[in-house]
Design an enzyme around this catalytic site. Structure first.
Site, short mmCIF file in Angstrom:
data_model
loop_
_atom_site.label_atom_id
_atom_site.label_comp_id
_atom_site.label_asym_id
_atom_site.label_seq_id
_atom_site.Cartn_x
_atom_site.Cartn_y
_atom_site.Cartn_z
N ASN A 88 0.98 -1.22 0.07
CA ASN A 88 -0.01 -0.07 0.11
C ASN A 88 0.76 1.26 0.15
OD1 ASN A 88 -1.86 1.99 0.49
ND2 ASN A 88 -2.55 1.29 2.43
N TRP A 89 0.98 1.86 -1.31
CA TRP A 89 1.98 2.89 -1.22
C TRP A 89 1.44 4.40 -0.58
CZ3 TRP A 89 3.94 2.83 -7.13
CH2 TRP A 89 4.67 1.62 -7.43
N LYS A 90 0.26 4.14 -0.06
CA LYS A 90 -0.51 5.33 0.10
C LYS A 90 -0.32 6.73 -0.44
CE LYS A 90 -0.46 3.10 4.71
NZ LYS A 90 -0.21 3.31 6.14
N HIS A 133 -9.45 1.24 4.74
CA HIS A 133 -8.47 1.22 5.48
C HIS A 133 -8.46 2.15 6.79
CE1 HIS A 133 -4.30 2.56 6.44
NE2 HIS A 133 -4.12 1.23 5.92
N GLU A 148 -6.66 4.49 8.00
CA GLU A 148 -6.79 6.14 7.56
C GLU A 148 -7.85 6.79 6.98
OE1 GLU A 148 -3.02 5.47 5.35
OE2 GLU A 148 -2.13 5.06 7.35
N GLU A 187 -5.46 -4.99 10.39
CA GLU A 187 -4.32 -4.12 10.53
C GLU A 187 -4.63 -3.28 12.01
OE1 GLU A 187 -2.39 -2.84 6.30
OE2 GLU A 187 -4.05 -1.52 7.04
N GLY A 205 2.36 2.16 10.69
CA GLY A 205 3.32 3.15 10.76
C GLY A 205 4.18 3.59 11.79
N SER A 221 3.41 -2.39 10.21
CA SER A 221 4.78 -2.36 10.50
C SER A 221 5.50 -3.59 9.94
CB SER A 221 5.08 -1.90 11.95
OG SER A 221 5.18 -0.72 12.15
P1 13P Z 1 3.02 0.13 7.69
O1 13P Z 1 3.46 -1.12 7.27
O2 13P Z 1 3.50 1.47 7.16
O3 13P Z 1 2.85 0.23 9.03
O4 13P Z 1 1.36 0.40 7.03
C1 13P Z 1 0.66 -0.55 7.17
C2 13P Z 1 -0.58 -0.29 6.39
O5 13P Z 1 -1.42 0.66 6.68
C3 13P Z 1 -0.87 -1.10 5.20
O6 13P Z 1 -2.05 -0.71 4.62
#
Ligand code: 13P
Length: 253
Positions: free
Chosen positions: A9-11, A98, A100, A170, A176, A216
């Protein structure tokens, strides 16, 4: 047998040139180094889906995915992207729910049920995210919350539709933060999710659903997480932005 999947997931990261370079690097390394039948998905920002797809070509074993899609099919919704559009671009996967999106854009179970329906109607594979914030885990209510998130967004589906879903657990406190769930915490929650699915849809259906862990994940912890019986792969954020690290994670499955 359920699929093994590692999705990046590149966000909201990378310029177009950086996105192209990352794709080429991952593609080369996956072709040379990754054996077995793991499915790899790159969930890029919307504008990069076509350029990334063009680099991957038709022969690559790597698929693309979007990070969100509207609950509407078309219309006056400025700035939104629909599942209809994604399907017309041959994008097979879409992340929905997600944390976020839940946190910053107010997405809740009712909205996500609609997004899931529209995505499935147009033949996309939703990667449906669930997971608890830290305070909920500290109150020991994490299992109840995750089960409720799944009920709200998925339990209206019939068996045939549910079987098309990929679930990603998640925990919000692990996203993160560099603080991953232990493999025991991940396995415990994945088993709870599978049991909850089995209670509603039967064991055979529950056993056919891929449940990914996210939060993470990195090259150092992936092997232990992926070794858990109910962990079928990962949804990787930060570590998916570095080609070598991401490919090492893929090779850990
Ligand atoms: P990280 O791997 O940066 O913790 O993010 C996880 C995530 O939100 C994947 O969708």
């Amino acid at each position: 047998m359920r699929s093994k999947i590692v999705a990046g997931n590149w966000k909201m990261n990378k310029t177009l040139d950086e996105a192209k370079a990352l794709t080429s690097e991952i593609m080369g390394m996956v072709a040379d180094e990754v054996k077995g039948d793991v499915k790899v998905v790159l969930c890029t920002p919307f504008p990069y889906l076509i350029p990334v797809k063009n680099i991957l070509g038709t022969s690559s074993r790597i698929a693309v995915g979007a990070q969100n899609a509207s609950e509407h099919e078309a219309g006056a919704y400025t700035g939104e992207v629909s599942s209809v559009m994604l399907k017309s671009m041959d994008v097979p996967y879409v992340i929905l729910g997600h944390s976020e999106r839940r946190q910053y854009f107010g997405e809740d179970g009712k909205l996500l049920a609609k997004k899931v329906d529209v995505a499935l109607k147009h033949g996309l594979i939703p990667i449906f995210c669930c997971g608890e914030p830290l305070e909920v885990r500290e109150r020991n209510e994490h299992e109840a919350l995750v089960c409720r998130q799944i009920e709200e967004a998925l339990f209206h589906l019939n068996e045939e539709s549910l079987k098309k879903i990929v679930i990603a657990y998640e925990p919000v406190w692990a996203i993160g933060t560099g603080k991953t769930a232990s493999s025991q915490q991940a396995q415990d929650m994945h088993a709870v999710i599978r049991k909850h699915l089995a209670g509603k849809y039967g064991q055979a259906v529950a056993d056919s659903i891929s449940i990914l862990y996210g939060g993470s994940v990195n090259a150092a912890n992936a092997k232990e997480l992926f070794a858990c019986a109910d962990v079928d792969g990962g949804l990787v954020g930060g570590a998916s932005l570095k080609s070598r690290e991401f490919v090492e994670i893929i090779k850990s499955i």
